[in-house]
Motif scaffolding. Structure first.
Motif, PDB file in Angstrom:
ATOM      1  N   TYR A   1      23.671  12.221  50.044  1.00 52.55           N
ATOM      2  CA  TYR A   1      24.324  11.397  49.037  1.00 52.55           C
ATOM      3  C   TYR A   1      23.903   9.936  49.103  1.00 52.55           C
ATOM      4  O   TYR A   1      24.217   9.160  48.202  1.00 52.55           O
ATOM      5  CB  TYR A   1      25.854  11.455  49.206  1.00 52.55           C
ATOM      6  N   LEU A   2      23.221   9.574  50.159  1.00 53.72           N
ATOM      7  CA  LEU A   2      22.957   8.171  50.427  1.00 53.72           C
ATOM      8  C   LEU A   2      21.645   8.019  51.178  1.00 53.72           C
ATOM      9  O   LEU A   2      21.306   8.857  52.022  1.00 53.72           O
ATOM     10  CB  LEU A   2      24.111   7.629  51.298  1.00 53.72           C
ATOM     11  N   ARG A   3      20.933   6.959  50.869  1.00 57.82           N
ATOM     12  CA  ARG A   3      19.760   6.582  51.659  1.00 57.82           C
ATOM     13  C   ARG A   3      20.027   5.186  52.205  1.00 57.82           C
ATOM     14  O   ARG A   3      20.434   4.284  51.465  1.00 57.82           O
ATOM     15  CB  ARG A   3      18.511   6.574  50.785  1.00 57.82           C
ATOM     16  N   ARG A   4      19.824   5.017  53.496  1.00 56.94           N
ATOM     17  CA  ARG A   4      20.107   3.749  54.160  1.00 56.94           C
ATOM     18  C   ARG A   4      18.788   3.120  54.606  1.00 56.94           C
ATOM     19  O   ARG A   4      17.960   3.770  55.238  1.00 56.94           O
ATOM     20  CB  ARG A   4      21.012   3.997  55.358  1.00 56.94           C
ATOM     21  N   ILE A   5      18.600   1.845  54.278  1.00 59.44           N
ATOM     22  CA  ILE A   5      17.401   1.117  54.671  1.00 59.44           C
ATOM     23  C   ILE A   5      17.835  -0.126  55.441  1.00 59.44           C
ATOM     24  O   ILE A   5      18.599  -0.949  54.929  1.00 59.44           O
ATOM     25  CB  ILE A   5      16.576   0.703  53.433  1.00 59.44           C
ATOM     26  N   GLN A   6      17.337  -0.237  56.662  1.00 63.52           N
ATOM     27  CA  GLN A   6      17.679  -1.398  57.485  1.00 63.52           C
ATOM     28  C   GLN A   6      16.948  -2.622  56.952  1.00 63.52           C
ATOM     29  O   GLN A   6      15.762  -2.562  56.633  1.00 63.52           O
ATOM     30  CB  GLN A   6      17.294  -1.157  58.935  1.00 63.52           C
ATOM     31  N   ARG A   7      17.666  -3.730  56.841  1.00 60.79           N
ATOM     32  CA  ARG A   7      17.066  -4.979  56.360  1.00 60.79           C
ATOM     33  C   ARG A   7      16.975  -5.961  57.517  1.00 60.79           C
ATOM     34  O   ARG A   7      17.894  -6.071  58.320  1.00 60.79           O
ATOM     35  CB  ARG A   7      17.898  -5.573  55.227  1.00 60.79           C
ATOM     36  N   ILE A   8      15.855  -6.658  57.570  1.00 64.80           N
ATOM     37  CA  ILE A   8      15.588  -7.624  58.636  1.00 64.80           C
ATOM     38  C   ILE A   8      15.347  -9.001  58.008  1.00 64.80           C
ATOM     39  O   ILE A   8      14.609  -9.123  57.031  1.00 64.80           O
ATOM     40  CB  ILE A   8      14.342  -7.214  59.466  1.00 64.80           C
ATOM     41  N   ARG A   9      15.942 -10.020  58.589  1.00 68.01           N
ATOM     42  CA  ARG A   9      15.724 -11.397  58.120  1.00 68.01           C
ATOM     43  C   ARG A   9      14.338 -11.877  58.546  1.00 68.01           C
ATOM     44  O   ARG A   9      13.709 -11.298  59.426  1.00 68.01           O
ATOM     45  CB  ARG A   9      16.786 -12.311  58.720  1.00 68.01           C
ATOM     46  N   GLU A  10      13.892 -12.964  57.945  1.00 69.40           N
ATOM     47  CA  GLU A  10      12.592 -13.535  58.288  1.00 69.40           C
ATOM     48  C   GLU A  10      12.502 -13.928  59.755  1.00 69.40           C
ATOM     49  O   GLU A  10      11.435 -13.873  60.356  1.00 69.40           O
ATOM     50  CB  GLU A  10      12.288 -14.741  57.400  1.00 69.40           C
TER      51      GLU A  10
ATOM     52  N   GLY B   1      13.735 -12.325  62.159  1.00 70.85           N
ATOM     53  CA  GLY B   1      13.788 -11.125  62.985  1.00 70.85           C
ATOM     54  C   GLY B   1      15.171 -10.565  63.207  1.00 70.85           C
ATOM     55  O   GLY B   1      15.328  -9.480  63.768  1.00 70.85           O
ATOM     56  N   GLY B   2      16.203 -11.291  62.796  1.00 68.95           N
ATOM     57  CA  GLY B   2      17.574 -10.814  62.971  1.00 68.95           C
ATOM     58  C   GLY B   2      17.948  -9.761  61.941  1.00 68.95           C
ATOM     59  O   GLY B   2      17.349  -9.661  60.879  1.00 68.95           O
ATOM     60  N   SER B   3      18.939  -8.973  62.275  1.00 67.20           N
ATOM     61  CA  SER B   3      19.421  -7.941  61.355  1.00 67.20           C
ATOM     62  C   SER B   3      20.381  -8.528  60.344  1.00 67.20           C
ATOM     63  O   SER B   3      21.079  -9.506  60.615  1.00 67.20           O
ATOM     64  CB  SER B   3      20.138  -6.842  62.133  1.00 67.20           C
ATOM     65  N   THR B   4      20.431  -7.921  59.188  1.00 68.88           N
ATOM     66  CA  THR B   4      21.415  -8.254  58.168  1.00 68.88           C
ATOM     67  C   THR B   4      22.001  -6.922  57.678  1.00 68.88           C
ATOM     68  O   THR B   4      21.702  -5.883  58.245  1.00 68.88           O
ATOM     69  CB  THR B   4      20.769  -9.073  57.028  1.00 68.88           C
ATOM     70  N   SER B   5      22.816  -6.962  56.652  1.00 66.27           N
ATOM     71  CA  SER B   5      23.426  -5.708  56.199  1.00 66.27           C
ATOM     72  C   SER B   5      22.360  -4.736  55.720  1.00 66.27           C
ATOM     73  O   SER B   5      21.284  -5.131  55.273  1.00 66.27           O
ATOM     74  CB  SER B   5      24.420  -5.996  55.071  1.00 66.27           C
ATOM     75  N   ASN B   6      22.681  -3.451  55.834  1.00 62.45           N
ATOM     76  CA  ASN B   6      21.776  -2.417  55.368  1.00 62.45           C
ATOM     77  C   ASN B   6      21.750  -2.395  53.847  1.00 62.45           C
ATOM     78  O   ASN B   6      22.707  -2.810  53.189  1.00 62.45           O
ATOM     79  CB  ASN B   6      22.233  -1.037  55.862  1.00 62.45           C
ATOM     80  N   LEU B   7      20.664  -1.883  53.309  1.00 60.56           N
ATOM     81  CA  LEU B   7      20.577  -1.611  51.879  1.00 60.56           C
ATOM     82  C   LEU B   7      20.914  -0.149  51.693  1.00 60.56           C
ATOM     83  O   LEU B   7      20.363   0.719  52.404  1.00 60.56           O
ATOM     84  CB  LEU B   7      19.168  -1.899  51.370  1.00 60.56           C
ATOM     85  N   TYR B   8      21.833   0.157  50.803  1.00 59.95           N
ATOM     86  CA  TYR B   8      22.235   1.526  50.535  1.00 59.95           C
ATOM     87  C   TYR B   8      21.781   1.919  49.140  1.00 59.95           C
ATOM     88  O   TYR B   8      22.034   1.173  48.182  1.00 59.95           O
ATOM     89  CB  TYR B   8      23.749   1.708  50.656  1.00 59.95           C
ATOM     90  N   ILE B   9      21.148   3.062  49.018  1.00 63.11           N
ATOM     91  CA  ILE B   9      20.774   3.607  47.727  1.00 63.11           C
ATOM     92  C   ILE B   9      21.644   4.838  47.518  1.00 63.11           C
ATOM     93  O   ILE B   9      21.545   5.815  48.265  1.00 63.11           O
ATOM     94  CB  ILE B   9      19.272   3.952  47.664  1.00 63.11           C
ATOM     95  N   VAL B  10      22.506   4.765  46.529  1.00 64.50           N
ATOM     96  CA  VAL B  10      23.453   5.839  46.249  1.00 64.50           C
ATOM     97  C   VAL B  10      22.767   6.853  45.346  1.00 64.50           C
ATOM     98  O   VAL B  10      22.207   6.503  44.314  1.00 64.50           O
ATOM     99  CB  VAL B  10      24.720   5.276  45.572  1.00 64.50           C
ATOM    100  N   LYS B  11      22.793   8.117  45.767  1.00 61.65           N
ATOM    101  CA  LYS B  11      22.132   9.171  44.988  1.00 61.65           C
ATOM    102  C   LYS B  11      23.123   9.915  44.137  1.00 61.65           C
ATOM    103  O   LYS B  11      24.302   9.877  44.334  1.00 61.65           O
ATOM    104  CB  LYS B  11      21.417  10.123  45.927  1.00 61.65           C
TER     105      LYS B  11
END
Length: 85
Positions: free
Chosen positions: A64-73, A75-85
């Motif tokens: 139901y969902l695809r999760r993509i980890q997002r990284i700041r310039e 190198g730190g983590s930020t919220s994930n990107l979610y693609i709702v199917k």
């Protein structure tokens, strides 16, 4: 009911996952993408962060969902990107 028909009828998915799915569905853009933080989802739904993480994992495993980890310039983590199917 419309687009929730499949999630409502999926008896293998727990209530927590269905609630998180509806939350993400409500916040997605026209490309079906959204990026709320786990802390924000937990606060808005009054669930623990652990419960939200479990629900996201269940949604991803069920397709139901695809999760993509997002990284700041830097190198730190930020919220994930979610693609709702």
């Amino acid at each position: 009911m419309g687009y929730f028909d499949s999630i409502y009828s999926d008896n293998s998915l727990p209530h927590r996952a269905k609630a998180v799915y509806m939350y993400l569905q409500d916040r997605m853009d026209t490309e079906r993408k959204c990026w709320p933080g786990i802390r924000r989802i937990a606060a808005d739904l009054r669930l623990s962060r652990t419960t939200v993480k479990r629900a996201l994992r269940e949604l991803e495993q069920s397709g139901y969902l695809r999760r993509i980890q997002r990284i700041r310039e830097n190198g730190g983590s930020t919220s994930n990107l979610y693609i709702v199917k």
